[in-house]
Scaffold this active site. Structure first.
Site, short mmCIF file in Angstrom:
data_model
loop_
_atom_site.label_atom_id
_atom_site.label_comp_id
_atom_site.label_asym_id
_atom_site.label_seq_id
_atom_site.Cartn_x
_atom_site.Cartn_y
_atom_site.Cartn_z
N HIS A 20 0.84 -1.21 0.00
CA HIS A 20 0.00 0.00 0.00
C HIS A 20 0.87 1.25 0.00
O HIS A 20 1.78 1.36 0.81
CB HIS A 20 -0.88 0.04 1.26
N LYS A 47 2.24 -1.68 15.15
CA LYS A 47 3.69 -1.68 15.38
C LYS A 47 4.20 -2.95 16.08
O LYS A 47 5.42 -3.19 16.11
CB LYS A 47 4.09 -0.45 16.21
N TYR A 87 4.35 6.14 10.71
CA TYR A 87 3.53 5.00 10.28
C TYR A 87 4.37 3.96 9.54
O TYR A 87 4.26 2.77 9.78
CB TYR A 87 2.38 5.50 9.39
N TYR A 144 -8.98 4.22 8.80
CA TYR A 144 -9.29 4.46 10.21
C TYR A 144 -10.36 5.54 10.23
O TYR A 144 -10.11 6.66 9.76
CB TYR A 144 -8.07 4.99 10.97
N PRO A 189 -2.73 -1.53 19.34
CA PRO A 189 -2.59 -2.03 17.96
C PRO A 189 -2.73 -0.99 16.86
O PRO A 189 -2.41 -1.27 15.72
CB PRO A 189 -3.72 -3.06 17.86
#
Ligand code: APR
Ligand code: PHB
Length: 411
Positions: free
Chosen positions: A79, A304, A390, A208, A300
């Site tokens: 992605h 990570k 990220y 999200y 979560p």
């Protein structure tokens, strides 16, 4: 149970065949260090355990480097962005453009399957399944050992070093005297309800969505398998969450004004996991080293956990090679200090991202998080920092595997 068998010997006794233990074993193998993996559960159980599924590029590179990247290269989904939703608006965070790296979606249990197959079928080495470690003896002395059960008998394994890669509930951390450990813990008042649905993912990136009812999240495992999460109360049960209620909440929390639609399909797996942050310091006691979830848990959000375990064992392997092969303890002495830097970075980022996209009871916290989220989506600088964290580039040391290279960096 009889304890009459003669003790066995190895250089490194690894407790736990999760990602931390299995990857460490491969790295030690590359360094020419003998090791034994003892795993409490059976192979089927370990391979079926569903966990998160997002790999940083550094993790992907390492899996290739140790020879476990073949299926990953074929099946993983790469992605170059993820999405934040708020107020029914979609905001794409272009991680590849902003931070120069993608994220790879590949289930943790697939990583575990590949690592076990590499060790057992390709290298003809053992993972001792159904072998719970009961006790660690003399961890601070020169000749530590583990006592484990296998095949109805009790065995003793003497090692130069013991690595507890045995997860949050393992025996390793509890062997360290309380007075030697500092433990930090934050329990969030919510949990993640996770489902696997047999349906094509409704987007080609992770979403999200912050909603007044709580987080709604879309992820995936393959072109035909969706992974979805909902923020729920800590004690949530399957009875409280029948399929219709799960889909109703997912539709509502993920809704967007541009007509985006969520695909529904049969739910083939359901779980509820409490959300917490935990760190134990230091990550070493004498000849016992902690790695992965045994030493730390991250919330979560941002996925990570596995990536953090990988970082630990990348630091640990050259340190143990130098200790055991050259009797040089300098890297081992720096292990905990060096890991805690990336551990605290991951804790900070995971807690920050958790609070950004979940709803809280405290109205002030709620309003501040919403204001922050709106700032993040409107400022390129803030998005760049989010993207760098990220994908993990902000905390990755240069890729080197030899002890001398690592030592040169540290001194
Ligand atoms: N003896 C032998 N094995 C044990 C014992 C014991 N006494 N106690 C626990 N284990 C095993 C567990 O059965 C498990 O297979 O240790 C393993 C630990 O694996 P994980 O829990 O997967 O931990 P770790 O390898 O650190 O993985 C980190 O996994 O939990 C996720 O979020 C976490 O993604 C992160 C990653
Ligand atoms: C997952 O696919 O399991 C996943 C994805 C992103 C996260 C956490 C978990 O932040």
């Amino acid at each position: 149970m009889p304890d009459s068998l003669p003790p066995q010997r190895t250089q490194v006794a690894i407790i736990g065949a999760g990602p931390a233990g299995l990857i460490l074993a491969q790295l030690l193998h590359q360094h020419g260090v003998d090791n034994v993996i003892l795993e409490a559960k059976d192979r089927g159980y370990v391979e079926a355990r569903i966990r998160a599924g997002v790999l940083e590029q550094g993790t992907v590179d390492l899996l290739h480097q140790i020879g476990a990247g073949e299926r990953l290269a074929r099946e993983a989904l790469v992605h170059d962005s993820f999405e934040l939703r708020v107020d029914r608006q979609r905001h794409i965070i272009k991680i590849q453009d902003l931070a120069g790296a993608p994220m790879t979606v590949y289930g943790q249990q697939e990583v575990v399957k590949d690592l076990i197959a590499l060790r057992v079928e390709k290298q003809r080495e053992q993972v001792l399944f159904d072998a719970p470690v009961l006790h660690i003896a003399d961890p601070a002395g020169e000749r530590p050992s583990v006592v484990y059960e296998h095949g109805g008998q009790r065995h003793t394994l003497i090692a130069d070093v013991i690595v507890a890669a045995d997860g949050f509930h393992g025996v390793g951390r509890n062997t360290i005297p309380n007075s030697m450990l500092k433990q930090y813990q934050r329990d969030y008042p919510f949990a993640w309800l996770g489902i696997m649905a047999d349906v094509a993912p409704s987007a080609d990136h992770v979403i999200y969505s912050r909603h007044t009812d709580g987080l709604g999240m879309l992820s995936m495992r393959s072109p035909t398998l969706s992974r979805l999460y909902l923020q729920v109360d800590r004690g949530a049960t399957r009875e409280q969450w029948p399929d219709e209620r799960i889909w109703e909440h997912l539709h509502r929390r993920l809704a967007a004004d541009d007509g985006w639609r969520l695909n529904e399909g049969p739910i083939i797996e359901f779980s509820v996991a409490p959300i917490k942050a935990f760190v134990a310091e230091p990550m070493r006691y004498g000849r016992l080293f902690l790695a992965g979830d045994a030493a730390h848990i991250v919330p979560p959000t941002g996925a990570k956990g596995l990536n953090l375990a990988v970082r630990d064992v990348q630091v640990l392997a050259p340190a143990l090679a130098a200790l055991i092969k050259d009797n040089d303890s300098r890297l081992a002495d720096k292990y905990s200090e060096q890991c805690l830097k990336h551990v605290w970075w991951a804790e900070y980022f995971s807690c920050w991202m958790t609070e950004l996209v979940h709803t809280a009871d405290d109205p002030m916290a709620q309003a501040l998080a919403l204001a922050e989220l709106r700032t993040v989506i409107s400022r390129r600088g803030a998005q760049t920092l989010l993207a760098e964290n990220y994908v993990g580039v902000s905390a990755r040391p240069p890729a080197s595997v030899t002890a001398s290279e690592t030592l040169a960096r540290l001194t």
